[in-house]
Design a protein around this motif. Structure first.
Motif, PDB file in Angstrom:
ATOM      1  N   ALA A  66       0.838  -1.206   0.000  1.00 12.20           N
ATOM      2  CA  ALA A  66       0.000   0.000   0.000  1.00 12.20           C
ATOM      3  C   ALA A  66       0.868   1.248   0.000  1.00 12.20           C
ATOM      4  CB  ALA A  66      -0.920   0.009   1.216  1.00 12.20           C
ATOM      5  N   GLY A  67       0.464   2.214  -0.782  1.00 12.03           N
ATOM      6  CA  GLY A  67       1.205   3.462  -0.825  1.00 12.03           C
ATOM      7  C   GLY A  67       0.369   4.573  -1.428  1.00 12.03           C
ATOM      8  N   VAL A  68       0.647   5.783  -0.998  1.00  7.05           N
ATOM      9  CA  VAL A  68      -0.002   6.959  -1.572  1.00  7.05           C
ATOM     10  C   VAL A  68       1.081   7.978  -1.872  1.00  7.05           C
ATOM     11  CG1 VAL A  68      -2.194   6.601  -0.356  1.00  7.05           C
ATOM     12  CG2 VAL A  68      -0.439   8.054   0.667  1.00  7.05           C
ATOM     13  N   GLY A  69       0.757   8.906  -2.753  1.00  2.41           N
ATOM     14  CA  GLY A  69       1.710   9.939  -3.105  1.00  2.41           C
ATOM     15  C   GLY A  69       1.106  11.315  -2.921  1.00  2.41           C
ATOM     16  N   ILE A  70       1.967  12.287  -2.994  1.00  2.00           N
ATOM     17  CA  ILE A  70       1.538  13.679  -2.916  1.00  2.00           C
ATOM     18  C   ILE A  70       1.663  14.243  -4.322  1.00  2.00           C
ATOM     19  CG2 ILE A  70       2.018  15.943  -1.936  1.00  2.00           C
ATOM     20  CD1 ILE A  70       3.347  14.462   0.431  1.00  2.00           C
ATOM     21  N   SER A  71       0.544  14.646  -4.907  1.00  2.00           N
ATOM     22  CA  SER A  71       0.584  15.144  -6.276  1.00  2.00           C
ATOM     23  C   SER A  71       0.828  16.645  -6.347  1.00  2.00           C
ATOM     24  CB  SER A  71      -0.697  14.775  -7.022  1.00  2.00           C
ATOM     25  OG  SER A  71      -1.818  15.286  -6.351  1.00  2.00           O
ATOM     26  N   ALA A  72       0.811  17.316  -5.211  1.00  2.00           N
ATOM     27  CA  ALA A  72       1.046  18.758  -5.191  1.00  2.00           C
ATOM     28  C   ALA A  72       2.539  19.059  -5.253  1.00  2.00           C
ATOM     29  CB  ALA A  72       0.459  19.367  -3.921  1.00  2.00           C
ATOM     30  N   SER A  73       2.874  20.216  -5.762  1.00  2.00           N
ATOM     31  CA  SER A  73       4.268  20.657  -5.746  1.00  2.00           C
ATOM     32  C   SER A  73       4.646  21.040  -4.326  1.00  2.00           C
ATOM     33  CB  SER A  73       4.451  21.857  -6.677  1.00  2.00           C
ATOM     34  OG  SER A  73       3.736  22.971  -6.163  1.00  2.00           O
ATOM     35  N   VAL A  74       5.937  21.201  -4.080  1.00  2.00           N
ATOM     36  CA  VAL A  74       6.397  21.576  -2.743  1.00  2.00           C
ATOM     37  C   VAL A  74       5.752  22.889  -2.297  1.00  2.00           C
ATOM     38  CG1 VAL A  74       8.416  22.250  -1.385  1.00  2.00           C
ATOM     39  CG2 VAL A  74       8.562  20.331  -2.964  1.00  2.00           C
ATOM     40  N   GLU A  75       5.562  23.807  -3.249  1.00  2.00           N
ATOM     41  CA  GLU A  75       4.963  25.095  -2.903  1.00  2.00           C
ATOM     42  C   GLU A  75       3.504  24.969  -2.469  1.00  2.00           C
ATOM     43  OE1 GLU A  75       6.297  24.518  -5.943  1.00  2.00           O
ATOM     44  OE2 GLU A  75       8.151  25.665  -5.942  1.00  2.00           O
ATOM     45  N   ASN A  76       2.837  23.925  -2.941  1.00  2.00           N
ATOM     46  CA  ASN A  76       1.401  23.776  -2.678  1.00  2.00           C
ATOM     47  C   ASN A  76       1.046  22.655  -1.703  1.00  2.00           C
ATOM     48  OD1 ASN A  76       0.686  25.862  -4.499  1.00  2.00           O
ATOM     49  ND2 ASN A  76       0.971  24.448  -6.208  1.00  2.00           N
ATOM     50  N   VAL A  77       2.027  21.883  -1.280  1.00  2.00           N
ATOM     51  CA  VAL A  77       1.728  20.751  -0.405  1.00  2.00           C
ATOM     52  C   VAL A  77       1.275  21.265   0.959  1.00  2.00           C
ATOM     53  CG1 VAL A  77       4.050  20.451   0.571  1.00  2.00           C
ATOM     54  CG2 VAL A  77       2.555  18.470   0.314  1.00  2.00           C
ATOM     55  N   THR A  78       0.340  20.528   1.558  1.00  2.00           N
ATOM     56  CA  THR A  78      -0.150  20.892   2.893  1.00  2.00           C
ATOM     57  C   THR A  78       0.393  19.895   3.920  1.00  2.00           C
ATOM     58  OG1 THR A  78      -2.128  19.510   2.810  1.00  2.00           O
ATOM     59  CG2 THR A  78      -2.298  21.754   1.872  1.00  2.00           C
ATOM     60  N   GLY A  79       0.309  20.274   5.153  1.00  2.00           N
ATOM     61  CA  GLY A  79       0.700  19.359   6.219  1.00  2.00           C
ATOM     62  C   GLY A  79      -0.150  18.101   6.219  1.00  2.00           C
ATOM     63  N   ASN A  80      -1.441  18.252   5.900  1.00  2.28           N
ATOM     64  CA  ASN A  80      -2.329  17.081   5.829  1.00  2.28           C
ATOM     65  C   ASN A  80      -1.903  16.130   4.717  1.00  2.28           C
ATOM     66  OD1 ASN A  80      -3.898  17.853   7.998  1.00  2.28           O
ATOM     67  ND2 ASN A  80      -5.439  18.876   6.735  1.00  2.28           N
ATOM     68  N   ASP A  81      -1.503  16.695   3.550  1.00  3.18           N
ATOM     69  CA  ASP A  81      -1.015  15.852   2.446  1.00  3.18           C
ATOM     70  C   ASP A  81       0.181  15.034   2.916  1.00  3.18           C
ATOM     71  OD1 ASP A  81      -2.838  16.980   0.643  1.00  3.18           O
ATOM     72  OD2 ASP A  81      -1.407  18.497  -0.050  1.00  3.18           O
ATOM     73  N   PHE A  82       1.124  15.721   3.530  1.00  3.22           N
ATOM     74  CA  PHE A  82       2.334  15.064   3.987  1.00  3.22           C
ATOM     75  C   PHE A  82       2.019  14.012   5.045  1.00  3.22           C
ATOM     76  CE2 PHE A  82       6.014  14.555   6.708  1.00  3.22           C
ATOM     77  CZ  PHE A  82       7.001  14.270   5.772  1.00  3.22           C
ATOM     78  N   ASP A  83       1.158  14.355   5.998  1.00  2.00           N
ATOM     79  CA  ASP A  83       0.804  13.406   7.062  1.00  2.00           C
ATOM     80  C   ASP A  83       0.173  12.145   6.495  1.00  2.00           C
ATOM     81  OD1 ASP A  83       1.776  15.129   8.979  1.00  2.00           O
ATOM     82  OD2 ASP A  83      -0.205  15.893   9.562  1.00  2.00           O
ATOM     83  N   LYS A  84      -0.732  12.298   5.530  1.00  7.47           N
ATOM     84  CA  LYS A  84      -1.407  11.133   4.936  1.00  7.47           C
ATOM     85  C   LYS A  84      -0.392  10.229   4.236  1.00  7.47           C
ATOM     86  CE  LYS A  84      -5.125   9.063   2.939  1.00  7.47           C
ATOM     87  NZ  LYS A  84      -6.494   8.857   3.213  1.00  7.47           N
ATOM     88  N   ALA A  85       0.506  10.837   3.441  1.00 11.31           N
ATOM     89  CA  ALA A  85       1.523  10.043   2.742  1.00 11.31           C
ATOM     90  C   ALA A  85       2.437   9.346   3.744  1.00 11.31           C
ATOM     91  CB  ALA A  85       2.325  10.926   1.793  1.00 11.31           C
ATOM     92  N   PHE A  86       2.865  10.057   4.765  1.00  7.80           N
ATOM     93  CA  PHE A  86       3.746   9.465   5.771  1.00  7.80           C
ATOM     94  C   PHE A  86       3.032   8.338   6.518  1.00  7.80           C
ATOM     95  CE2 PHE A  86       5.743   9.029   9.893  1.00  7.80           C
ATOM     96  CZ  PHE A  86       7.087   8.993   9.569  1.00  7.80           C
ATOM     97  N   ASP A  87       1.766   8.558   6.864  1.00  6.97           N
ATOM     98  CA  ASP A  87       1.016   7.545   7.612  1.00  6.97           C
ATOM     99  C   ASP A  87       0.885   6.239   6.844  1.00  6.97           C
ATOM    100  OD1 ASP A  87       0.735   9.261   9.745  1.00  6.97           O
ATOM    101  OD2 ASP A  87      -1.371   9.736   9.352  1.00  6.97           O
TER     102      ASP A  87
END
Length: 193
Positions: A92-113
């Motif tokens: 199982a894996g997910v990615g962050i499709s936003a650029s670094v400028e647009n990524v949110t903490g929630n995006d990062f948390d979900k991918a890390f989780d």
């Protein structure tokens, strides 16, 4: 006789892509499968395919691995059904499709989780039941466009003459690593490209 006949294999992220293909390959080897994903409709379709391909049993577990308690749930349900566990494929894996400028903490948390924490927690809960511990490979492209760009770039530079990797080829590598033929391979990253 199959190396995997009767073995219990837990595959996360099994509703599509690499996870679905790995589940189908183990089904052809007459393994017993515990397949996990969030999408019930797609996961049930994969389960039916696996039954038709010869799996000795298929357990469908709907779980969201971004939630910490789900890791323990999938292992518990697998053991309740099959009474043992031989192989874990952390796919199982997910990615962050936003650029670094647009990524949110929630995006990062979900991918890390899903990509890090879930792997550690599922493995933690599985270790008491595994006869041997081997993890499968993961791959992810955040969008079809990015995958197409990667395919175009890599095919022109591939040492085997422009051949791109398929989910079947990744599945073959996972099957090999989980087999007795790879019993001396552990603690490495196998690059399949």
């Amino acid at each position: 006789m199959s190396d995997f006949k009767g073995k219990v294999v837990l595959v996360t992220g099994a509703s599509s892509g690499i996870g679905a293909e790995v589940a189908r390959l183990f089904a052809q080897q007459q393994a017993r499968l515990s397949i996990v994903a969030r999408n019930a409709e797609r996961l049930n379709k994969v389960a039916e395919e696996c039954r038709k391909l010869g799996a000795e049993g298929v357990l469908v577990v709907i779980a969201d691995l971004s939630k910490e308690n789900e890791a323990e749930k999938i292992v518990k349900e697998t053991i309740e059904r099959f009474e043992k566990l031989d192989i874990l494929i952390n796919n199982a894996g997910v990615g962050i499709s936003a650029s670094v400028e647009n990524v949110t903490g929630n995006d990062f948390d979900k991918a890390f989780d899903v990509n890090v924490k879930a792997v550690v927690l599922v493995t933690k809960h599985v270790i008491p039941y595994l006869e041997k511990t081997k993890d499968g490979a993961k791959a992810y492209f955040p969008s079809p466009e990015i995958k197409a760009q990667y395919d175009a770039f890599s095919s022109s530079r591939h040492p085997l003459g422009g051949q791109n990797l398929t989910v079947q080829e990744i599945g073959d590598a996972v099957l090999y690593l989980a087999s007795e033929r790879a019993k001396m391979i552990t603690g490495i990253c196998l690059f399949v490209h």
